[in-house]
Design a protein around this motif. Structure first.
Motif, PDB file in Angstrom:
ATOM      1  N   THR A 321       0.823  -1.198   0.000  1.00 30.17           N
ATOM      2  CA  THR A 321       0.000   0.000   0.000  1.00 30.17           C
ATOM      3  C   THR A 321       0.857   1.248   0.000  1.00 30.17           C
ATOM      4  N   GLU A 322       2.014   1.175   0.674  1.00 28.87           N
ATOM      5  CA  GLU A 322       2.869   2.355   0.777  1.00 28.87           C
ATOM      6  C   GLU A 322       3.909   2.411  -0.321  1.00 28.87           C
ATOM      7  N   ALA A 323       3.867   1.469  -1.245  1.00 27.65           N
ATOM      8  CA  ALA A 323       4.976   1.347  -2.182  1.00 27.65           C
ATOM      9  C   ALA A 323       4.678   1.934  -3.534  1.00 27.65           C
ATOM     10  N   GLY A 324       3.789   2.878  -3.612  1.00 26.88           N
ATOM     11  CA  GLY A 324       3.515   3.528  -4.876  1.00 26.88           C
ATOM     12  C   GLY A 324       4.627   4.470  -5.244  1.00 26.88           C
ATOM     13  N   PRO A 325       4.431   5.296  -6.279  1.00 28.46           N
ATOM     14  CA  PRO A 325       5.456   6.235  -6.710  1.00 28.46           C
ATOM     15  C   PRO A 325       5.890   7.148  -5.571  1.00 28.46           C
ATOM     16  N   GLN A 326       7.182   7.330  -5.442  1.00 24.01           N
ATOM     17  CA  GLN A 326       7.729   8.142  -4.374  1.00 24.01           C
ATOM     18  C   GLN A 326       7.775   9.606  -4.792  1.00 24.01           C
ATOM     19  N   GLU A 429      11.261  10.358 -19.654  1.00 24.06           N
ATOM     20  CA  GLU A 429      10.659  11.112 -18.554  1.00 24.06           C
ATOM     21  C   GLU A 429      11.424  10.898 -17.255  1.00 24.06           C
ATOM     22  N   LEU A 430      11.903   9.690 -17.042  1.00 23.40           N
ATOM     23  CA  LEU A 430      12.651   9.382 -15.826  1.00 23.40           C
ATOM     24  C   LEU A 430      13.925  10.218 -15.744  1.00 23.40           C
ATOM     25  N   LEU A 431      14.703  10.230 -16.834  1.00 28.02           N
ATOM     26  CA  LEU A 431      15.981  10.932 -16.818  1.00 28.02           C
ATOM     27  C   LEU A 431      15.800  12.441 -16.818  1.00 28.02           C
ATOM     28  N   ALA A 432      14.697  12.909 -17.412  1.00 28.75           N
ATOM     29  CA  ALA A 432      14.447  14.346 -17.452  1.00 28.75           C
ATOM     30  C   ALA A 432      13.828  14.857 -16.163  1.00 28.75           C
ATOM     31  N   GLY A 433      13.378  13.951 -15.292  1.00 29.97           N
ATOM     32  CA  GLY A 433      12.744  14.362 -14.054  1.00 29.97           C
ATOM     33  C   GLY A 433      11.284  14.718 -14.205  1.00 29.97           C
ATOM     34  N   ALA A 434      10.703  14.448 -15.395  1.00 31.20           N
ATOM     35  CA  ALA A 434       9.293  14.757 -15.613  1.00 31.20           C
ATOM     36  C   ALA A 434       8.378  13.784 -14.894  1.00 31.20           C
ATOM     37  N   ALA A 435       8.886  12.608 -14.556  1.00 27.83           N
ATOM     38  CA  ALA A 435       8.124  11.604 -13.823  1.00 27.83           C
ATOM     39  C   ALA A 435       9.122  10.681 -13.146  1.00 27.83           C
ATOM     40  N   GLY A 436       8.625   9.916 -12.183  1.00 26.00           N
ATOM     41  CA  GLY A 436       9.509   8.985 -11.503  1.00 26.00           C
ATOM     42  C   GLY A 436       9.618   9.261 -10.029  1.00 26.00           C
ATOM     43  N   PRO A 437      10.658   8.731  -9.390  1.00 28.19           N
ATOM     44  CA  PRO A 437      10.754   8.774  -7.930  1.00 28.19           C
ATOM     45  C   PRO A 437      11.339  10.061  -7.367  1.00 28.19           C
ATOM     46  N   GLY A 438      11.796  10.956  -8.217  1.00 31.64           N
ATOM     47  CA  GLY A 438      12.483  12.139  -7.717  1.00 31.64           C
ATOM     48  C   GLY A 438      13.964  11.868  -7.514  1.00 31.64           C
ATOM     49  N   ARG A 439      14.677  12.875  -7.049  1.00 34.12           N
ATOM     50  CA  ARG A 439      16.125  12.785  -6.891  1.00 34.12           C
ATOM     51  C   ARG A 439      16.530  12.907  -5.430  1.00 34.12           C
ATOM     52  N   SER A 440      17.617  12.240  -5.084  1.00 34.89           N
ATOM     53  CA  SER A 440      18.201  12.378  -3.763  1.00 34.89           C
ATOM     54  C   SER A 440      19.031  13.652  -3.707  1.00 34.89           C
ATOM     55  N   ALA A 441      19.569  13.936  -2.541  1.00 37.39           N
ATOM     56  CA  ALA A 441      20.342  15.164  -2.370  1.00 37.39           C
ATOM     57  C   ALA A 441      21.577  15.189  -3.263  1.00 37.39           C
TER      58      ALA A 441
END
Length: 739
Positions: A321-326, A429-441
């Motif tokens: 349940t908690e494992a959807g897109p971050q 989209e993943l590499l461009a940051g348009a979608a996906g889990p987001g980026r770490s610091a």
């Protein structure tokens, strides 16, 4: 017409000449990027230009003498690399002609300065007999000093899109007069870079030194060895020496165990660095990977939540349940590390034996390869469901938006709570940051596991970018069908990894069912055999020539398939090897438009309702529909509902989209597909192309061909065209150093 596969030029323009020496044609083509050059990022070029980079003995040269000369040159080139500062590897890269000017393009310039640069560059181009329309491309390549660069080195124009050696020779004669000779060092060095760029368009990330010298000799360079040495010193090419093994070593006559045979390769700097970076990234992921551990039974419940026995019972429950897109703001959460027991429970719950094997491999390794056909995609889908159920930050990336939607609809992902979007996006989209889990610091993707579908379509530069975006220890699963076409760009990343055996590989046992699956499976092993298709799933028709092939294909698209099978024309695609010729995409699209959406083409050749193919980058094609057009541009709508306005200056790069090349169609399928194989495409046919083309149909496949016996002959005896790459050798070197 030549095959579109592997990023090669897709057609032979009528009347184009072969490679010329200094006495070649005198005019640079009028457009830097025409509609025909947009596809695959390359201009339409004569197939004969490939001979410029194909090894071969010049007429009258003794093969033994040539082999000795090439060996001597290879040693001199290696010496050049060592003396320039690199003891064992390539020479340090200098600034090839034009790079200094290109660096200047990074400096802020005013509109007035740019206008002046364009004007000055246009004047130089005109003075040399080239069209002023190339000024924009020249300024983009060389910066605001483009005019001076071209005056100083007229052959620098060869780096611009669509320019061939005979064009550059004509431009140089226009500026230099009688001083522009075939042996000019500037010409020779420019041709080295051009040959390597042309090889990259055909999928090679490097070329053997003998192929480069042979190409220079075909182009009339009097001292090819000196040209190669100069190009290495100048940084236009980077030399590498590789040991030959296996069949290659035997062919080279390497029987001396103390001194194994070697070959010397030349590579463009960007491709050499990409393959080095790619290999380093793969090694980094594997060397920093730490599998999870099962915690002691008396550990605190908070510590074992999601990692131990409780994770086994919760897999697919609360953890899922908690494992959807971050969300990006959740990227800094502490990573979860399920132990072997949790992974084994997830593997045991997988829906098939192949899915179980894939889950187990991902549990134990940072890098896993997965091979299989269309039906086998259920296995990485099961892995994605298992990983999210274990609490991992897991995502999947596909090549196309169609592939994204199809993968998200697979059963294991459909069980997610209502309203939870599946953790699937396109790679772009993943590499461009348009979608996906987001980026770490630190800028890396906030992921524990990434599954990449359609992995054979990754060229070395894109693959290197992907690896650079992954944090240490991230699990990476690369999945794809090894029988399909390779990337449009240079390299054979997925195939090289499979051959290198550098990581676990899971081969799916799930076949593609039905008559289409049976036909495609046969092609994969070199057999083109009739299949039983009681529901007309497969229909193979012959035609006497390209004209009849077009007629039959349009009849299938507009009448037979919709009427007999209930598949509307909008869900049927026409596929063909190239754009030109009697049955290329241009001929097929013109006929389809006349039947399905006739009109004057009042918006740059398009009318509302037209299907169009938008290819913003080599190997990437998005299909759209024309809504309207006005002074601001052409208004398009994509299948996902998004809209875009294409400026009038860019609209000319669009093509109609009823008919596509097979390389434009990779990464997606249609309910119905009509594959057209005209007689003028027989030289371009390979088993790989046929396998990919036939696999684009989901419910129905029609094949209309006038190729005669060339079609089954290509399936039986012409596998994928070879590519020269360095990745396998680099991985082998890394493995030897670490052992």
């Amino acid at each position: 017409m030549t095959d579109a596969e592997n990023g090669a030029p897709e057609e032979t323009p009528a009347g184009s000449g072969g490679d010329g020496a200094a006495g070649g044609a005198g005019a640079v083509p009028g457009q830097a990027s025409s509609p025909d050059t947009a596809e695959q990022g390359a201009s339409d070029q004569d197939a004969s230009q490939q001979g410029a980079a194909v090894a071969g003995d010049p007429a009258g040269t003794d093969p033994a003498e040539r082999a000795a000369a090439v060996a001597a040159l290879a040693e001199r080139v290696r010496s050049v690399g060592r003396s320039a500062g690199s003891p064992d590897g390539p020479a340090p890269t200098g600034a090839p002609a034009g790079e200094a000017g290109a660096a200047g393009a990074d400096r802020p310039v005013t509109d007035e300065q740019r206008a002046q640069a364009l004007k000055a560059t246009a004047e130089v181009l005109t003075a040399g007999g080239a069209p002023a329309a190339l000024a924009g491309a020249a300024v983009a390549a060389f910066g605001d000093g483009a005019a001076e660069q071209l005056r100083e080195d007229p052959w620098a124009v060869l780096t611009l899109p669509g320019v061939r050696p005979e064009h550059a020779d004509g431009f140089a004669r226009g500026l230099l007069g009688a001083q522009a000779g075939p042996g000019d060092p500037r010409r020779a060095q420019a041709l080295v870079g051009w040959l390597l760029e042309q090889a990259a368009l055909r999928g090679h990330s490097a070329l053997e030194i003998g192929e480069v010298t042979a190409g220079l000799e075909r182009l009339g360079v009097p001292d090819s060895a000196a040209a190669v040495q100069a190009a290495v010193l100048d940084g236009r090419a980077m030399p590498f020496q590789e040991e030959l093994t296996g069949a290659e070593a035997h062919t080279a006559g390497g029987d001396d165990e103390d001194e194994p045979p070697t070959r010397t390769l030349l590579a463009l700097e960007r491709l050499a660095l990409a393959e080095e970076s790619l290999a380093d990234g793969l090694v980094r992921l594997m060397s920093t990977f730490v599998p999870g551990e099962d915690l002691a039974e008396d550990a605190d419940e908070d510590a074992v939540d999601g990692t131990g026995a409780e994770a086994e019972t919760d897999a697919g429950g609360d953890a899922g349940t908690e494992a959807g897109p971050q969300a990006p703001e959740a990227a800094e959460q502490a990573p979860v590390a399920p132990g072997p027991a949790a992974w084994e429970a997830a593997a045991a719950a997988a829906p098939s034996s192949s899915a179980t094997a894939l889950v187990r491999a991902a549990a134990e390794s940072a890098l896993v390869l997965h091979t299989g056909g269309e039906a086998a995609r259920a296995e990485p889908a099961a892995l994605l469901a298992a990983a999210t159920g274990l609490g991992l930050r897991a995502w999947a990336a596909t090549w196309s938006d169609h592939g994204r939607d199809a993968f998200a609809a697979l059963a294991p992902l459909a069980d997610a709570p209502a309203g939870t979007p599946a953790p699937v996006t396109t790679l772009a989209e993943l590499l461009a940051g348009a979608a996906g889990p987001g980026r770490s610091a630190d800028g890396t993707l906030a992921l524990d596991l990434l599954i990449v579908l359609d992995a054979p379509l990754l060229d070395v530069e894109l693959a290197a970018t992907l690896l650079e975006s992954l944090a240490d220890g991230t699990r990476l699963v690369l999945s794809g069908d090894p029988g399909q076409l390779w990337s449009a760009g240079p390299g054979r990343f997925f195939a090289d990894l499979l051959a290198a055996k550098a990581c676990p590989s899971v081969a799916s046992r799930t076949p593609d069912f039905g008559p289409i699956g049976e036909l495609v499976s046969g092609v994969g092993i070199g057999e083109l055999q009739p299949v039983e298709a009681p529901g007309k799933e497969v229909v193979i028709l012959t035609a006497k020539d390209a004209g009849e092939a077009v007629h039959r294909a349009i009849q299938l698209l507009t009448d037979s398939i919709p009427r007999a099978l209930g598949i509307p024309s909008e869900q049927v695609v026409l596929l063909t090897p190239g754009h030109g010729g009697g049955a290329g995409t241009r001929a097929l699209n013109a006929a389809a438009k006349a039947r399905l959406n006739p009109g004057p083409g009042r918006f740059g050749g398009f009318d509302p309702g037209d299907r169009v193919a938008d290819s913003p980058a080599p190997g990437h094609t998005r299909l759209a529909r024309v809504l309207d057009g006005d002074a601001t541009g052409l208004h398009l709508e994509y299948p996902d509902g998004t809209r875009r306005t294409v400026a009038p200056a860019e609209a000319g790069k669009l093509r109609h989209g009823w008919a596509l090349t097979v390389h434009q169609a990779v990464g997606r399928r249609w309910p119905g597909a009509v594959v057209v194989v005209p007689e003028d495409a027989t030289a371009a046919l390979t088993r790989q192309w046929v396998y990919t083309a036939f696999g684009r149909g989901e419910r129905h496949l029609s094949v209309v061909h006038s190729a005669g016996p060339a079609l089954p002959q290509a399936v039986a005896g012409r596998p994928a065209a070879p590519r020269t790459t360095r990745l396998r050798a680099i991985l082998a070197e890394n493995a030897a150093e670490s052992s």
